[in-house]
Design an enzyme around this catalytic site. Structure first.
Site, PDB file in Angstrom:
ATOM      1  N   SER A 112       0.801  -1.031   0.028  1.00  0.00           N
ATOM      2  CA  SER A 112      -0.148   0.053   0.111  1.00  0.00           C
ATOM      3  C   SER A 112       0.911   1.302   0.014  1.00  0.00           C
ATOM      4  CB  SER A 112      -1.093   0.035   1.190  1.00  0.00           C
ATOM      5  OG  SER A 112      -1.535   1.460   1.345  1.00  0.00           O
ATOM      6  N   TYR A 135      -1.808   5.726  -4.789  1.00  0.00           N
ATOM      7  CA  TYR A 135      -2.871   6.522  -4.477  1.00  0.00           C
ATOM      8  C   TYR A 135      -2.563   7.877  -5.366  1.00  0.00           C
ATOM      9  CZ  TYR A 135      -5.935   4.182  -0.933  1.00  0.00           C
ATOM     10  OH  TYR A 135      -6.673   3.627  -0.440  1.00  0.00           O
ATOM     11  N   THR A 161      -5.486   2.698  -7.201  1.00  0.00           N
ATOM     12  CA  THR A 161      -7.025   2.682  -6.637  1.00  0.00           C
ATOM     13  C   THR A 161      -7.704   3.651  -6.950  1.00  0.00           C
ATOM     14  OG1 THR A 161      -6.286   1.510  -4.580  1.00  0.00           O
ATOM     15  CG2 THR A 161      -8.121   2.727  -4.583  1.00  0.00           C
ATOM     16  N   LYS A 234      -7.837  -0.571  -9.587  1.00  0.00           N
ATOM     17  CA  LYS A 234      -8.622  -1.320  -8.605  1.00  0.00           C
ATOM     18  C   LYS A 234      -9.791  -0.398  -8.157  1.00  0.00           C
ATOM     19  CE  LYS A 234      -7.801  -3.238  -3.777  1.00  0.00           C
ATOM     20  NZ  LYS A 234      -8.658  -2.321  -3.045  1.00  0.00           N
ATOM     21  N   HIS A 258     -13.774  -1.957  -2.122  1.00  0.00           N
ATOM     22  CA  HIS A 258     -12.722  -1.343  -1.302  1.00  0.00           C
ATOM     23  C   HIS A 258     -13.225  -2.040   0.012  1.00  0.00           C
ATOM     24  CE1 HIS A 258      -9.750   1.933  -0.886  1.00  0.00           C
ATOM     25  NE2 HIS A 258      -9.682   1.631   0.142  1.00  0.00           N
TER      26      HIS A 258
END
Length: 365
Positions: A112, A135, A161, A234, A258
């Site tokens: 992440s 992100y 994402t 995603k 999510h």
């Protein structure tokens, strides 16, 4: 030192139960909490439970294998670790322990952006393939910097994402008063300025502030052109978003809501999978996440059009309960359950799993 795994921990549900027994209530609220009323989070699991499998008998399994090829990598199992933030909330070694467990079980890990360990340190500690979840940042140059760091560290793919341009309404987390403890944070973002909303005097802090920097398909296209790595998106649920994604140049799509943590009352990811897979029509791999807890869930996902699945919360459950060995054990349980489900549905390979393994839905009276 890693925690002892209780001997009666024999399923992913057992790890989840132990997690709730052991972890601080505020941290539990952050990790397990859903958006708003939790309808989507509950539906993610209920949707899997509604799907029934049809077994086959006496199929030759002498050459059986659960291997798959994904973006040029051969995986022993169609299981990847989904990106989850702040592993140091539940274990002092954080993502380093998770990466070691992924390597032991030959599992690809998606790291992440909000990891609590530097992405470079995770890469140095891992011998398994790593993907980096990205992100998009308020400043484009910061996004490009993260991308370059992932490339230089040896990550194999970028996962953008797209379903969390703003955080969901997390009432459970709010009621618990969760805040990150000292020493735990998004260390990979420490050098970049946060996306702060404008003053309310200029209008909505959301519409006139944070969303002014929200990414669009043009940004995804720019990322795809900027890197030689495959880029996946995603958080896609709507088949109408498939063609814009493919025009932007993405190499894969992850069907996801999510974990029910952003917009509540959207459908379960597994229920959205068939329409998305049909629209993709084999042009790129389609993956899915959201409440995968059994090997039978993986068979169901592949039968409905997925190439592979991702698991998220179970990683943190197992890390909290058993540390690195816990994560490795959890993944081994899932791998073994998949092999058993393949054997009992008469599917020697993943290619043999199709809609024929799904039982017809019972007629409603």
């Amino acid at each position: 030192m890693d925690r002892q795994i209780p001997p009666d921990t024999v399923s992913l549900q057992d790890y989840e139960r132990r997690f709730h027994e052991r972890v601080d209530p505020a941290i539990r609220a952050y990790i397990a909490g859903a958006a708003a009323d939790g309808i989507t989070q509950q539906e993610n699991r209920a949707a899997f439970d509604r799907i029934r499998l049809m077994p086959r008998a006496l199929v030759d399994m002498s050459a059986a294998s659960a291997r798959c090829t994904l973006l040029g990598e051969t995986l022993d199992y169609p299981i990847l670790l989904a990106p989850t933030a702040y592993h140091r909330l539940v274990h002092p070694d954080g993502e380093l322990a998770t990466a070691q467990a992924a390597a032991l079980t030959r599992t690809c890990m998606t790291v992440s952006t909000q990891a609590s360990v530097m992405l470079e340190d995770i890469a140095r500690a891992s011998v398994a393939p790593l993907w980096f979840q990205l992100y998009c940042q308020p400043r484009q140059q910061d996004t490009f910097d993260l991308l370059q760091r992932a490339e230089q560290a040896g990550y194999k793919a970028i996962v953008v994402t797209i379903d969390a341009v703003v955080s969901g309404v997390r009432n459970i987390e709010q009621r618990a008063g969760f805040c990150l403890p000292a020493g735990v944070g998004a260390v990979n973002l420490a050098a970049y300025p946060p996306n702060r909303p404008m003053s309310a005097t200029h209008g909505s802090p959301l519409f006139r502030g944070m969303l002014q920097h929200a990414p669009t398909w043009a940004d995804i296209e720019m990322l795809c052109r900027r890197t030689s790595l495959p880029v996946l998106v995603k958080g896609l649920l709507n088949p109408r978003d498939v063609d814009p994604a493919l025009r932007a140049g993405v190499a894969g799509i992850i069907v996801s809501n999510h974990g029910g943590r952003t917009l509540d009352t959207v459908p379960a990811a597994i229920d959205c999978l068939p329409a998305v897979a049909a629209q993709v029509a084999g042009r790129v791999p389609v993956l899915v996440d959201g409440a995968v807890r059994r090997g039978t869930d993986i068979v169901k996902a592949i039968a409905l059009g997925a190439t592979a699945v991702l698991v998220g919360q179970p990683v943190l459950h197992a890390l909290a309960v058993g540390g690195m060995p816990g994560v490795a054990h959890m993944l081994t349980l899932l791998q073994t359950e998949l092999e058993i489900a393949m054997a009992l549905t008469g599917c020697p390979t993943l290619r043999d799993i199709d809609a024929s393994v799904l039982a017809p839905a019972p007629a409603h009276r």
